[in-house]
Design an enzyme around this catalytic site. Structure first.
Site, PDB file in Angstrom:
ATOM      1  N   HIS A  12       1.069  -1.175  -0.079  1.00 52.84           N
ATOM      2  CA  HIS A  12      -0.133   0.030   0.173  1.00 52.84           C
ATOM      3  C   HIS A  12       0.774   1.409   0.142  1.00 52.84           C
ATOM      4  O   HIS A  12       2.125   1.303   0.189  1.00 52.84           O
ATOM      5  CB  HIS A  12      -1.076   0.067   1.065  1.00 52.84           C
ATOM      6  CG  HIS A  12      -0.243   0.048   2.280  1.00 52.84           C
ATOM      7  ND1 HIS A  12       0.608   1.234   3.173  1.00 52.84           N
ATOM      8  CD2 HIS A  12       0.102  -1.093   3.247  1.00 52.84           C
ATOM      9  CE1 HIS A  12       1.041   0.800   4.330  1.00 52.84           C
ATOM     10  NE2 HIS A  12       1.064  -0.552   4.273  1.00 52.84           N
ATOM     11  N   HIS A 153       0.779  -5.736   2.333  1.00 55.70           N
ATOM     12  CA  HIS A 153       1.813  -5.065   3.313  1.00 55.70           C
ATOM     13  C   HIS A 153       2.964  -5.368   3.247  1.00 55.70           C
ATOM     14  O   HIS A 153       3.268  -6.569   2.811  1.00 55.70           O
ATOM     15  CB  HIS A 153       1.114  -5.105   4.888  1.00 55.70           C
ATOM     16  CG  HIS A 153      -0.515  -5.027   4.671  1.00 55.70           C
ATOM     17  ND1 HIS A 153      -0.849  -3.701   5.274  1.00 55.70           N
ATOM     18  CD2 HIS A 153      -1.776  -5.492   4.567  1.00 55.70           C
ATOM     19  CE1 HIS A 153      -2.302  -3.786   5.185  1.00 55.70           C
ATOM     20  NE2 HIS A 153      -2.793  -4.998   4.641  1.00 55.70           N
TER      21      HIS A 153
END
Length: 211
Positions: A12, A153
């Site tokens: 992200h 992530h």
């Protein structure tokens, strides 16, 4: 029939807690203005790459990044809890410096001995690897011959790439660094893997201001 499956693996974009050096884990914070730009730059750089489907961690920071990369393209986004970041239990929302002072040994283990790391209320790296690799294989099986974008992530990207590299858990944090909105690309064919990109940030248009 041999079908090449292409994986685009993305962390992200930068978040407010990244800037404040807070552990996020299963908690969340919004993308910064730079984080939004990073996702848009990546979307622009792969706009001519064919993408059949997008899988995103169910955390808002990942979902938002996935939407920004997708832009106006007609591509489904499927959310999964199995692609969420490592659960960091009582560390979540806390600043890294504070955690280092309160839990020096566990903090050291997190970065230097990931194979033995544990924290109250959280997951081990092995736990995360098991859920993530099982989900990854499911995704590949379901989408053979397709081009798949996965937005997730840092720890998840690290563990997936370690799986492809057969990297030992103790070496997990060795380079490359996984910057916000960086791109890794892996091609899968006949259960063989070829890593094309790993932590690439050549799409960034400004200096990366987050460590």
């Amino acid at each position: 029939m041999n079908h090449k499956t292409t994986l685009f693996l993305v962390r992200h974009g930068q978040t407010e807690w990244n800037v404040q050096h807070r552990f996020q884990g299963h908690q969340d914070s919004p993308l910064t203005d730079l984080g939004v730009k990073q996702a848009l730059w990546l979307g622009e750089s792969i706009q001519n790459a064919h993408v059949d489907i997008i899988y995103s961690s169910s955390s808002k920071r990942a979902r938002r990044t996935a939407e920004l990369i997708k832009g106006s393209r007609e591509i489904s986004i499927i959310e999964s809890d199995m692609l969420r970041e490592i659960n960091l239990g009582i560390w979540e929302g806390r600043n890294q410096q504070e955690v280092k002072e309160l839990y020096p040994e566990k903090f050291y283990d997190f970065w230097n001995n990931p194979e033995v790391f544990n924290v109250q209320g959280g997951e081990s790296f092995k736990d995360v690897s098991e859920r993530v690799i099982s989900k990854l294989n499911q995704i590949i099986d379901k989408n053979r011959g397709k081009s798949i974008l996965i937005v997730t992530h840092t720890v998840v990207v690290k563990l997936i790439m370690a799986y492809f590299e057969e990297r030992l858990m103790k070496d997990l944090w060795n380079p490359p660094y996984i910057h916000p909105a960086c791109l890794s690309k892996v091609e899968v064919m006949n259960n063989k893997f070829e890593i094309i990109l790993h932590g690439d940030i050549s799409h960034f248009k400004e200096e990366n201001s987050e460590s």
